[in-house]
Design an enzyme around this catalytic site. Structure first.
Site, short mmCIF file in Angstrom:
data_model
loop_
_atom_site.label_atom_id
_atom_site.label_comp_id
_atom_site.label_asym_id
_atom_site.label_seq_id
_atom_site.Cartn_x
_atom_site.Cartn_y
_atom_site.Cartn_z
CD1 TRP A 130 -25.05 9.04 -9.15
CD2 TRP A 130 -26.67 8.64 -10.70
NE1 TRP A 130 -24.61 7.82 -10.45
CE2 TRP A 130 -25.70 7.78 -11.23
CE3 TRP A 130 -27.95 8.34 -11.51
CZ2 TRP A 130 -25.83 6.89 -12.45
CZ3 TRP A 130 -27.81 7.70 -12.41
CH2 TRP A 130 -26.85 7.19 -12.90
CG ASP A 211 -33.02 6.72 -8.80
OD1 ASP A 211 -32.73 5.25 -8.82
OD2 ASP A 211 -31.90 7.33 -9.15
CE LYS A 246 -25.55 0.80 -7.61
NZ LYS A 246 -24.52 1.56 -8.16
C1 LMR Z 1 -22.50 5.59 -8.49
O1 LMR Z 1 -23.24 6.45 -8.21
O2 LMR Z 1 -21.35 5.47 -8.38
C2 LMR Z 1 -23.31 4.41 -9.08
O3 LMR Z 1 -24.66 4.62 -9.23
C3 LMR Z 1 -22.91 3.85 -10.50
C4 LMR Z 1 -22.89 4.80 -11.59
O4 LMR Z 1 -23.41 4.36 -12.45
O5 LMR Z 1 -22.46 5.93 -11.26
#
Ligand code: LMR
Length: 397
Positions: A130, A211, A246
């Site tokens: 992420w 996570d 989510k």
């Molecule tokens: C995402 O990856 O789009 C979500 O986890 C929202 C975010 O805060 O980035």
């Protein structure tokens, strides 16, 4: 002071929403941020949440502060959702849960805690991960490294490279694992692979930070918890960062949790005392609205059943869209085999589009997706926009 500042770069995920809002193209499509959308492109509030919310509002009799760690009933509900009722970690008092503002808040609290309680530890992130992970932990002054995870050629989890990399991480370091619905690749270990991962993590004396932001959106609640269960069976110490953005649709309520698993009840108590300082010096104590909704739903059998059904509908729609995407791309003449999109789990598809193709989609077609790996929020695809989307993808390939 302010006149000397340079403009900072926009966030690679949330920053796209701002650019999208300003785009005048009527055909524009926003597939950037991970937010569930229904077949009409709306982000609904689950019925179970609505009912719990009105009940919580009617019953609320104070706006006084919550404890620093949040509502104890919420902490108990989270632990029972994570581990299952009667799990020895819970009954033995080995877990401590604090309520946090979203999953990001949980990660930041974990980062600050590791920085002070376990100085010198490096935090290992999957490659890719992420986009916000490295930034959250850099802000907490943690050193980060990456471990191999994904094979861009075959569009699969590279399990051998993954486990080889885990086996080389120095003892005592913290390894961030995605509990399910890996963000951004959508490729998770199988049940037996999770057991292998858990054994390596244990044998190398690594500390997992799970996570866990998408439970229920992959294969089902129990199935998505396989990684957590495999780790919980063999690991003495771990962190779990939960998010209910989510699966409860509570994005803007910022409701998450950080759970520590420790060796003993005593350890849990002392670790919690440090978490309280971390929280008090960051945001003092958490907001109450989201936790009262989650607690009400999880503790009421009817609401819980309704919620689980609603999450199932989200999951079914996402999986239907995956198939629709694969079929439509083929029908529109894509030369590349996109069948891997249907094998990925959760909200995202890691399409493998290059940064240049992602830019072309935005500049020429007003289609907004995340640059790293061409990540698409699958839930943003609808019967109405799928043809335009797939034609545009075929054009930029
Ligand atoms: C995402 O990856 O789009 C979500 O986890 C929202 C975010 O805060 O980035």
């Amino acid at each position: 002071m302010f006149d000397k500042l340079e403009q900072a770069l926009p966030d690679p995920i949330l920053g796209l929403a701002a650019a999208f809002a300003e785009d005048p193209n009527p055909q524009k499509i926003n597939l950037s941020v991970g937010v569930y959308k229904d077949a009409d492109g709306n982000t609904p509030i689950p019925n179970a949440v609505k009912t719990a919310e009105s009940r919580a509002l009617a019953d609320e009799d104070t706006k006084s502060y919550l404890p620093i760690s949040g509502d104890p009933a919420y902490g108990a509900a989270v632990q029972s959702l994570l581990f299952g009722d009667g799990h020895p970690i819970v009954s033995g008092g080995r877990a401590a849960t604090v309520q946090t503002p979203g999953g990001t808040g949980a990660l930041r609290v974990a980062g600050d805690f590791i920085h002070t309680a376990h100085p010198g530890a490096t935090l290992w992130l999957s490659d890719p991960t992420w986009a916000n992970h490295p930034k959250v932990f850099a802000a907490a002054h943690l050193a980060t490294e990456t471990y191999s995870y994904y094979d861009n050629e075959s569009n699969k989890l590279d399990f051998k490279a993954f486990t080889d990399a885990l086996s080389k991480i120095p003892a005592g370091d913290v390894v961030l694992l995605h509990g399910c619905c890996h963000n951004p690749t959508g490729m998770d270990p199988s049940a037996s692979q999770w057991e292998e991962v858990a054994d390596i993590v244990r044998n190398r004396s690594l500390i997992p930070l799970l996570d866990f932001a998408y439970q229920g959106l992959g294969d089902g609640f129990a199935e998505d918890g396989r990684g957590l269960q495999a780790l919980a069976a063999v690991i003495d110490e771990m962190f779990v960062a939960s998010s209910f953005s989510k699966n409860f649709g509570l994005y803007r309520e910022r409701i998450g949790a950080l759970t520590l698993v420790t060796r003993s009840k005593d350890d849990a108590g002392r670790a919690l005392s440090h978490l309280l300082i971390t929280i008090r010096t960051n945001y003092s104590n958490p907001p109450a609205h989201g936790s009262s909704i989650v607690t009400t739903v999880l503790n009421d059998p009817d609401l819980r059943a309704e919620w689980e059904d609603e999450v199932k509908s989200m999951r079914d729609r996402i999986n239907g869209v995956r198939k629709l995407l694969v079929d439509t791309l083929e029908r529109k003449g894509a030369k590349r085999d996109f069948s891997y999109i249907a094998r990925q789990k959760g909200m995202f598809s890691y399409t493998g589009l290059t940064p240049e193709q992602v830019d072309a989609l935005r500049e020429e077609y007003s289609i907004y997706i995340v640059k790293t790996g061409g990540r698409i929020n699958v839930a943003g695809v609808t019967g109405e926009n799928v043809d335009y989307l797939c034609e545009s993808i075929v054009n930029v390939l």
